[in-house]
Design a protein around this motif. Structure first.
Motif, short mmCIF file in Angstrom:
data_model
loop_
_atom_site.label_atom_id
_atom_site.label_comp_id
_atom_site.label_asym_id
_atom_site.label_seq_id
_atom_site.Cartn_x
_atom_site.Cartn_y
_atom_site.Cartn_z
N GLU A 57 33.85 145.06 22.63
CA GLU A 57 32.33 146.50 21.70
C GLU A 57 33.41 147.66 22.79
O GLU A 57 33.39 148.46 22.27
CB GLU A 57 31.16 146.72 21.93
CG GLU A 57 30.44 145.29 20.27
CD GLU A 57 29.57 145.93 20.07
OE1 GLU A 57 28.92 146.73 19.02
OE2 GLU A 57 28.17 145.29 20.88
N GLU A 58 33.31 147.19 24.05
CA GLU A 58 33.45 148.13 25.06
C GLU A 58 33.63 148.41 26.34
O GLU A 58 33.29 146.83 26.16
CB GLU A 58 32.29 149.61 25.10
CG GLU A 58 31.50 149.03 25.89
CD GLU A 58 30.46 150.71 25.93
OE1 GLU A 58 31.05 150.97 27.14
OE2 GLU A 58 29.25 150.84 24.97
N LYS B 123 28.33 153.08 26.94
CA LYS B 123 27.94 154.03 26.08
C LYS B 123 27.94 154.07 24.59
O LYS B 123 27.00 153.69 24.12
CB LYS B 123 29.26 155.36 26.31
CG LYS B 123 29.40 155.70 27.30
CD LYS B 123 30.65 156.72 27.01
CE LYS B 123 30.86 157.89 28.55
NZ LYS B 123 32.33 157.90 28.11
N GLU B 124 28.79 153.27 24.39
CA GLU B 124 28.14 152.62 23.22
C GLU B 124 27.45 151.78 22.97
O GLU B 124 27.15 151.40 21.51
CB GLU B 124 29.90 151.36 22.56
CG GLU B 124 31.47 152.81 21.91
CD GLU B 124 32.42 152.63 22.04
OE1 GLU B 124 32.49 151.85 21.56
OE2 GLU B 124 33.08 152.25 21.98
N ILE B 125 26.79 150.98 23.46
CA ILE B 125 26.51 150.06 22.84
C ILE B 125 24.40 150.30 23.05
O ILE B 125 23.98 149.74 22.81
CB ILE B 125 26.60 148.07 23.47
CG1 ILE B 125 26.54 148.64 25.28
CG2 ILE B 125 27.78 147.58 23.16
CD1 ILE B 125 26.07 146.85 26.43
N LEU B 126 25.10 151.58 23.19
CA LEU B 126 23.95 151.81 24.45
C LEU B 126 22.52 152.14 22.67
O LEU B 126 21.27 152.69 22.83
CB LEU B 126 23.76 153.05 25.41
CG LEU B 126 23.72 152.66 26.37
CD1 LEU B 126 24.03 153.59 27.14
CD2 LEU B 126 23.11 151.18 26.74
N SER B 127 23.43 152.07 22.05
CA SER B 127 22.97 153.33 20.67
C SER B 127 21.09 152.24 19.80
O SER B 127 20.04 152.99 19.60
CB SER B 127 23.19 153.21 19.62
OG SER B 127 24.11 152.09 18.65
N ASP B 128 21.61 151.50 20.67
CA ASP B 128 20.42 150.77 19.51
C ASP B 128 19.59 149.18 20.39
O ASP B 128 18.90 148.27 20.12
CB ASP B 128 20.43 149.66 18.73
CG ASP B 128 22.01 148.81 17.68
OD1 ASP B 128 22.80 148.65 19.04
OD2 ASP B 128 21.80 148.07 17.09
N GLY C 110 19.57 156.19 28.99
CA GLY C 110 20.96 156.73 28.21
C GLY C 110 22.48 156.21 29.12
O GLY C 110 22.95 156.59 28.52
N LYS C 111 21.72 156.27 30.11
CA LYS C 111 23.63 156.00 30.85
C LYS C 111 23.94 154.35 31.10
O LYS C 111 25.11 154.38 31.29
CB LYS C 111 23.52 156.72 31.93
CG LYS C 111 23.73 158.33 31.49
CD LYS C 111 23.96 158.87 32.42
CE LYS C 111 23.56 160.87 32.24
NZ LYS C 111 23.98 161.65 33.31
N ARG D 17 26.76 143.30 21.77
CA ARG D 17 26.21 142.57 21.65
C ARG D 17 26.06 141.85 20.57
O ARG D 17 27.26 140.94 20.25
CB ARG D 17 25.99 144.00 20.76
CG ARG D 17 24.92 145.06 21.78
CD ARG D 17 24.81 146.80 21.21
NE ARG D 17 25.91 146.63 20.04
CZ ARG D 17 26.14 148.77 19.57
NH1 ARG D 17 25.00 148.91 19.12
NH2 ARG D 17 27.14 148.35 19.08
#
Length: 215
Positions: free
Chosen positions: A7-8, A29-34, A55-56, A85
Motif C-alpha cells: 500500500e505504501e 501516512k496512507e495506512i494510518l487512516s483506520d 498521526g505520523k 494492512r
C-alpha cells in the motif's frame, strides 16, 4: 492475512534493541487512516502487531524468532519498508495468499533491465527453493510476485514499472537481503501427502491424480 499488494513505503524512524528482541517505530501516512492497537501490519512481508500509534506512525514489537528468520534486524533509522494492512473480507483479492510468516531470506544476485521491466535473480536455501515453481507465487519483502524462471539454487522474477515505483524494489541492488514467503498451499499439500498410511482415511486422491490434474 495479506495479499502481497503493497500500500505504501514507510520509513523506520526509531529502533530500540533488547537482549534478543526489538521495538520499532515506523513512519507512515496512507495506512494510518483506520489503524488500531492490535492490528496486523505487514512490514517487508513480516506480520507485526501495532502496539501504539499517532498521526505520523506506529510502533511494533519484534520477537527473537522474527529477528532470526528475517532481515528486519538489519533495518536501521531511515530504512524504507513496504507496508500493507491485513486484507478486508469482501474486497478484491489482487495478489495471492500471504500470511506474513517468513520462510527464510534470499540474496539478490542480479538486477537487469529488460525494456520496461526489470529482472531480479535471487538465491535462496533449499528449504525455500523446494516450494518455488515456475509461474507460481512468491512474496519478496511482502510483494506478491510471479516466479518466471527457476534453477536449483536461484529463481527470477520480472517486475513491472508500477511495482518498482510503489515498493522498495527500486532501491534494491545485488547483494541485498530480502524476506521470502512461499505459497502456503504447496506446504500444506506436501504435509498431507507425507501423512503416514495408518492415519489416512480411504481416498481416491493420490499424488499421481493431483499431477494429472494440474496440481
Amino acid at each position: 492475512m495479506f495479499t502481497g499488494i503493497v500500500e505504501e513505503i514507510g520509513t523506520v524512524e526509531a529502533v530500540r534493541k533488547g537482549a534478543s528482541s526489538a521495538a520499532m517505530r515506523i513512519g507512515a501516512k496512507e495506512i494510518l487512516s483506520d489503524i488500531k492497537v492490535g492490528d496486523s501490519i505487514a512490514v517487508n512481508g513480516i506480520c507485526l502487531t501495532v502496539t501504539s500509534f499517532d498521526g505520523k506512525g506506529f510502533w511494533v514489537d519484534v520477537m527473537p524468532e522474527t529477528l532470526s528468520r528475517s532481515s528486519i534486524g538489519k533495518a536501521a533509522r531511515g530504512s524504507a519498508v513496504n507496508l500493507e494492512r491485513a486484507m478486508l473480507c469482501g474486497g478484491r483479492f489482487g495478489g495471492h495468499i500471504v500470511s506474513g510468516h517468513i520462510d527464510g531470506t534470499g540474496t539478490i544476485l542480479e538486477v537487469q533491465a529488460d525494456d520496461n521491466a526489470v529482472w531480479y535473480t535471487i538465491a535462496a536455501e533449499k528449504g525455500v527453493m523446494r516450494y518455488i515453481v515456475e509461474k507460481g507465487s512468491v512474496a519478496i519483502d511482502g510483494i506478491s510476485l510471479t516466479v518466471a524462471k527457476v534453477q536449483e539454487e536461484r529463481f527470477s522474477v520480472s517486475v513491472i514499472p508500477h511495482t518498482r515505483e510503489k515498493t522498495i524494489l527500486s532501491r534494491k541492488k545485488a547483494g541485498d537481503i530480502v524476506n521470502l514467503e512461499n505459497d502456503v498451499i504447496g506446504k500444506y499439500v506436501e504435509k498431507l501427502l507425507q501423512t503416514p498410511d495408518t492415519e489416512k482415511k480411504p481416498s481416491n486422491i493420490s499424488k499421481e491424480f493431483l499431477l494429472k490434474n494440474g496440481f
